[in-house]
Design an enzyme around this catalytic site. Structure first.
Site, PDB file in Angstrom:
ATOM      1  CG  HIS A 124      20.628 -65.999  17.290  1.00 52.75           C
ATOM      2  ND1 HIS A 124      19.764 -65.935  16.170  1.00 52.75           N
ATOM      3  CD2 HIS A 124      21.735 -65.665  16.879  1.00 52.75           C
ATOM      4  CE1 HIS A 124      20.245 -65.537  15.228  1.00 52.75           C
ATOM      5  NE2 HIS A 124      21.473 -65.600  15.490  1.00 52.75           N
ATOM      6  CD  GLU A 128      18.963 -70.093  19.960  1.00 50.38           C
ATOM      7  OE1 GLU A 128      18.621 -68.998  20.243  1.00 50.38           O
ATOM      8  OE2 GLU A 128      18.904 -70.435  18.769  1.00 50.38           O
TER       9      GLU A 128
END
Length: 291
Positions: A164, A241
């Site tokens: 992500h 992330e």
């Protein structure tokens, strides 16, 4: 006929593979903290090119199954009724999926995640691993987080990563690693997932220019008990992330195919070093088969 690999043979192969991966980036991620949905960007023309990584012995990861979850999907924006349906994430109700975020010029998180996943899959397959992707296109929608977990779990993966990019504050920089908290289903893989997170963080710091997040988590680590992908996993897994798309400096890296390839190569290094370490401690399955 398939033949079993001994623990010693597997460990030797994994160590050799880890040593042979010349990397410059790591990537991955998770469903993030709540945020407003952004408008749909125009279609991306960026496509992964052939991965460039240093030579690794072919077959070094034979018998190993790796799950790769590229976050979101390219057409989630157009199927909100589907992705907004409620599913049980192992602890509470959660939406099936989200649209993901994008950087200022419209390049989407979904495209970034898909590109990195393709690069990573190519590296691992080149080493003999079986790769299971939760989605194989960026022109579809879904699947739900529950189905993504089932795809990886049912494949008998030895390790899994979810890729992500964050949609945090515009002033914030850096990557963060989201790790599971015991929820019942995932109890047996909490320690291994934390170990995997350490390998990912180390590879990301040493092989990419992306710093640890300065706005989220502690030293790049964020325990999360509200994400289905982490709550429902039965294999060692983390979500990362890889950077913060609203931040111009991070975004310039995230949209760059060179960085995406670096990230994939570093991810491959983290996976092989994790498997080697886990094998030496007997904490992952070490009796595998090769055709």
């Amino acid at each position: 006929m398939a033949r079993p690999l001994t623990r010693r043979t597997l460990l030797r192969a994994l160590v050799g593979a880890a040593a042979g991966v010349g990397v410059a980036g790591v990537t991955w991620s998770a469903t993030r903290h709540p945020r407003a949905t952004t408008p749909k960007a125009g279609p991306s023309t960026s496509k992964p090119s052939e991965t460039t990584s240093s030579a690794v012995a072919r077959g070094a990861l034979a018998g190993i199954v790796v799950g790769i979850d590229p976050g979101h999907n390219g057409d989630n924006w157009e199927h909100t009724s589907y992705i907004n349906q409620s599913v049980w994430n192992g602890r509470e109700e959660e939406t099936c999926d989200t649209t993901g975020t994008q950087e200022a010029n419209g390049y989407t998180e979904a495209q970034f995640a898909f590109n990195v996943a393709q690069y990573l899959a190519a590296i691992l397959q080149g080493q003999g691993a079986t790769v299971v992707l939760t989605r194989t296109t960026n022109t579809g929608f879904g699947p739900c987080i529950t189905e993504r977990a089932s795809i990886v779990n049912n494949a008998g993966a030895h390790v899994a990563v979810s890729i992500h990019a964050d949609g945090g504050p515009v002033t914030g920089r850096g990557f963060s690693i989201l790790e599971p908290v015991a929820s019942g289903v995932n109890d047996a893989v909490i320690s291994a997932s934390q170990s995997l997170g350490e390998h990912v963080r180390s590879a990301f710091l040493s092989e990419t220019p992306m710093p640890v997040s300065d706005y989220y988590g502690v030293d790049g680590i964020v325990p999360r008990d509200d994400l289905g992908g982490l709550n429902l996993t039965t294999v060692p897994m983390v979500m990362v992330e890889c950077g913060n798309m609203p931040n111009p400096t991070d975004a310039a890296l995230l949209v760059d195919p060179g960085f995406q390839q670096q990230a994939a190569a570093a991810f491959a290094k983290a996976i092989t070093t994790f498997l080697a370490a886990s094998s030496s401690h007997g904490s992952v399955k070490t009796t595998v088969t090769t055709a």
